[in-house]
Write a protein that holds these residues in place. Structure first.
Motif, PDB file in Angstrom:
ATOM      1  N   VAL A  38       2.963  -6.027   0.558  1.00 16.49           N
ATOM      2  CA  VAL A  38       2.428  -4.942   1.391  1.00 16.49           C
ATOM      3  C   VAL A  38       3.444  -4.515   2.439  1.00 16.49           C
ATOM      4  O   VAL A  38       3.632  -3.312   2.685  1.00 16.49           O
ATOM      5  N   ARG A  39       4.107  -5.483   3.034  1.00 17.43           N
ATOM      6  CA  ARG A  39       5.131  -5.139   4.029  1.00 17.43           C
ATOM      7  C   ARG A  39       6.224  -4.283   3.407  1.00 17.43           C
ATOM      8  O   ARG A  39       6.686  -3.309   4.004  1.00 17.43           O
ATOM      9  N   ALA A  40       6.636  -4.654   2.206  1.00 17.33           N
ATOM     10  CA  ALA A  40       7.672  -3.884   1.525  1.00 17.33           C
ATOM     11  C   ALA A  40       7.160  -2.483   1.210  1.00 17.33           C
ATOM     12  O   ALA A  40       7.863  -1.491   1.425  1.00 17.33           O
ATOM     13  N   LEU A  41       5.935  -2.407   0.727  1.00 17.91           N
ATOM     14  CA  LEU A  41       5.363  -1.104   0.375  1.00 17.91           C
ATOM     15  C   LEU A  41       5.200  -0.217   1.597  1.00 17.91           C
ATOM     16  O   LEU A  41       5.246   1.010   1.498  1.00 17.91           O
ATOM     17  N   ALA A  42       4.993  -0.839   2.751  1.00 18.31           N
ATOM     18  CA  ALA A  42       4.737  -0.073   3.968  1.00 18.31           C
ATOM     19  C   ALA A  42       5.957   0.711   4.413  1.00 18.31           C
ATOM     20  O   ALA A  42       5.852   1.598   5.266  1.00 18.31           O
ATOM     21  N   GLU A  43       7.111   0.411   3.832  1.00 20.31           N
ATOM     22  CA  GLU A  43       8.307   1.188   4.142  1.00 20.31           C
ATOM     23  C   GLU A  43       8.144   2.613   3.651  1.00 20.31           C
ATOM     24  O   GLU A  43       8.876   3.506   4.052  1.00 20.31           O
ATOM     25  N   GLY A  44       7.184   2.798   2.758  1.00 19.27           N
ATOM     26  CA  GLY A  44       6.931   4.132   2.238  1.00 19.27           C
ATOM     27  C   GLY A  44       7.527   4.303   0.857  1.00 19.27           C
ATOM     28  O   GLY A  44       8.398   3.558   0.432  1.00 19.27           O
ATOM     29  N   GLY A  45       7.030   5.295   0.149  1.00 14.62           N
ATOM     30  CA  GLY A  45       7.557   5.589  -1.167  1.00 14.62           C
ATOM     31  C   GLY A  45       7.014   4.669  -2.240  1.00 14.62           C
ATOM     32  O   GLY A  45       6.116   3.853  -2.002  1.00 14.62           O
ATOM     33  N   GLU A  46       7.549   4.831  -3.421  1.00 18.72           N
ATOM     34  CA  GLU A  46       7.088   4.062  -4.560  1.00 18.72           C
ATOM     35  C   GLU A  46       8.090   2.958  -4.893  1.00 18.72           C
ATOM     36  O   GLU A  46       9.284   3.103  -4.674  1.00 18.72           O
ATOM     37  N   TYR A  47       7.568   1.897  -5.445  1.00 24.88           N
ATOM     38  CA  TYR A  47       8.427   0.809  -5.851  1.00 24.88           C
ATOM     39  C   TYR A  47       8.019   0.355  -7.245  1.00 24.88           C
ATOM     40  O   TYR A  47       6.826   0.219  -7.529  1.00 24.88           O
ATOM     41  N   ALA A  48       8.996   0.113  -8.089  1.00 21.30           N
ATOM     42  CA  ALA A  48       8.687  -0.468  -9.389  1.00 21.30           C
ATOM     43  C   ALA A  48       8.245  -1.911  -9.174  1.00 21.30           C
ATOM     44  O   ALA A  48       8.676  -2.564  -8.217  1.00 21.30           O
ATOM     45  N   CYS A  49       7.379  -2.387 -10.049  1.00 22.44           N
ATOM     46  CA  CYS A  49       6.856  -3.740  -9.894  1.00 22.44           C
ATOM     47  C   CYS A  49       7.973  -4.761  -9.805  1.00 22.44           C
ATOM     48  O   CYS A  49       7.922  -5.709  -9.030  1.00 22.44           O
ATOM     49  N   ALA A  59       4.541 -13.305 -14.130  1.00 19.16           N
ATOM     50  CA  ALA A  59       3.098 -13.418 -14.386  1.00 19.16           C
ATOM     51  C   ALA A  59       2.340 -13.440 -13.065  1.00 19.16           C
ATOM     52  O   ALA A  59       1.342 -12.741 -12.894  1.00 19.16           O
ATOM     53  N   THR A  60       2.845 -14.245 -12.139  1.00 19.16           N
ATOM     54  CA  THR A  60       2.204 -14.341 -10.830  1.00 19.16           C
ATOM     55  C   THR A  60       2.303 -13.019 -10.071  1.00 19.16           C
ATOM     56  O   THR A  60       1.327 -12.561  -9.468  1.00 19.16           O
ATOM     57  N   ARG A  61       3.458 -12.405 -10.125  1.00 16.49           N
ATOM     58  CA  ARG A  61       3.625 -11.106  -9.466  1.00 16.49           C
ATOM     59  C   ARG A  61       2.628 -10.103 -10.023  1.00 16.49           C
ATOM     60  O   ARG A  61       1.973  -9.373  -9.274  1.00 16.49           O
ATOM     61  N   SER A  62       2.491 -10.068 -11.328  1.00 15.08           N
ATOM     62  CA  SER A  62       1.544  -9.155 -11.949  1.00 15.08           C
ATOM     63  C   SER A  62       0.125  -9.435 -11.442  1.00 15.08           C
ATOM     64  O   SER A  62      -0.645  -8.507 -11.169  1.00 15.08           O
ATOM     65  N   HIS A  63      -0.191 -10.705 -11.324  1.00 13.61           N
ATOM     66  CA  HIS A  63      -1.509 -11.093 -10.823  1.00 13.61           C
ATOM     67  C   HIS A  63      -1.741 -10.560  -9.410  1.00 13.61           C
ATOM     68  O   HIS A  63      -2.790  -9.959  -9.126  1.00 13.61           O
ATOM     69  N   HIS A  64      -0.765 -10.744  -8.543  1.00 15.78           N
ATOM     70  CA  HIS A  64      -0.929 -10.309  -7.157  1.00 15.78           C
ATOM     71  C   HIS A  64      -1.065  -8.790  -7.059  1.00 15.78           C
ATOM     72  O   HIS A  64      -1.880  -8.276  -6.282  1.00 15.78           O
ATOM     73  N   LEU A  65      -0.276  -8.085  -7.859  1.00 15.62           N
ATOM     74  CA  LEU A  65      -0.373  -6.627  -7.826  1.00 15.62           C
ATOM     75  C   LEU A  65      -1.739  -6.168  -8.318  1.00 15.62           C
ATOM     76  O   LEU A  65      -2.292  -5.177  -7.833  1.00 15.62           O
ATOM     77  N   LYS A  66      -2.295  -6.904  -9.252  1.00 17.73           N
ATOM     78  CA  LYS A  66      -3.637  -6.582  -9.731  1.00 17.73           C
ATOM     79  C   LYS A  66      -4.668  -6.790  -8.627  1.00 17.73           C
ATOM     80  O   LYS A  66      -5.573  -5.962  -8.436  1.00 17.73           O
TER      81      LYS A  66
END
Lengths: 110, 110
Positions: A38-49, A59-66
């Motif tokens: 969330v902190r990274a996303l808060a910089e604005g814009g889109e980010y690839a997973c 696998a874990t990253r995918s889980h958290h994004l879900k």
DNA sequence: ACCCATGTTCGACATCCGTCGAACAACCTC
DNA sequence: GAGGTTGTTCGACGGATGTCGAACATGGGT
């Protein structure tokens, strides 16, 4: 459900924020890895997973994004084999004014 | 520590809010029962522990109050056999401005 | 067509967490 | 001091959650 045979892209499950219990939103934010995302996303814009390399497997990253997506915190755009994630900051700030800022400006350490 | 032999009341563990990880604060709020307690406490003033009858046993209630206290959200005053709990709203609002309000004014339902 | 890159899903596993009853501790009152 | 009130602590139990590797799905490139 009967809409199984659809060949192309199926839509991602992105609930209305007002339909998500507060406890679900808070629980989604109450994790170190997800908070880093969330902190990274808060910089604005889109980010690839794949952008988020925080010491966990994909696998874990995918889980958290879900978890974040189903808590109504993020929106995901599918582009080819990649998925681009962004924060739903406007809606978040409207429904929970101050929440995100409070969490983001929080002392990161212990 | 060396202050073990004190016979009377022992002090309760109430950490400085700045020493508590954000994820711990959020996790403390990410529970229905605890959120009900916080909502009740937000009315202001002190409440005896027994005030909170939210359909859980007293063991469970004691557990939740402990979680809230150790997350730095509440302060407890011991008086006889009763304990009086109150929200640490000032400190909370100072360190996480908007957090509490956002959570409290949130739509209670699903 | 084949391969590779990107993500998701599927068990499996360990740990954490909410819940309870029962036992315990401290205090107050009679 | 005996008994009642208030609250905590102690296992125990079941369900949720974070983590991983492996298998799978999908799309792009050569």
């Amino acid at each position: 459900m009967s809409n199984m045979g659809y060949p192309g892209h199926m839509e991602l499950h992105e609930p209305e924020l007002r339909d998500v219990p507060v406890t679900t939103v808070l629980a989604a934010l109450a994790d170190d890895v997800r908070l880093q995302i969330v902190r990274a996303l808060a910089e604005g814009g889109e980010y690839a997973c794949g952008t988020f390399e925080f010491g966990v497997s994909k696998a874990t990253r995918s889980h958290h994004l879900k978890v974040l997506r189903e808590a109504g915190l993020t929106r995901t755009r599918v582009a080819g084999t990649s998925r681009y994630v962004r924060l739903r900051r406007d809606e978040l700030d409207r429904l929970y004014p101050g929440l995100l800022d409070a969490v983001l400006t929080a002392p990161a350490g212990a």
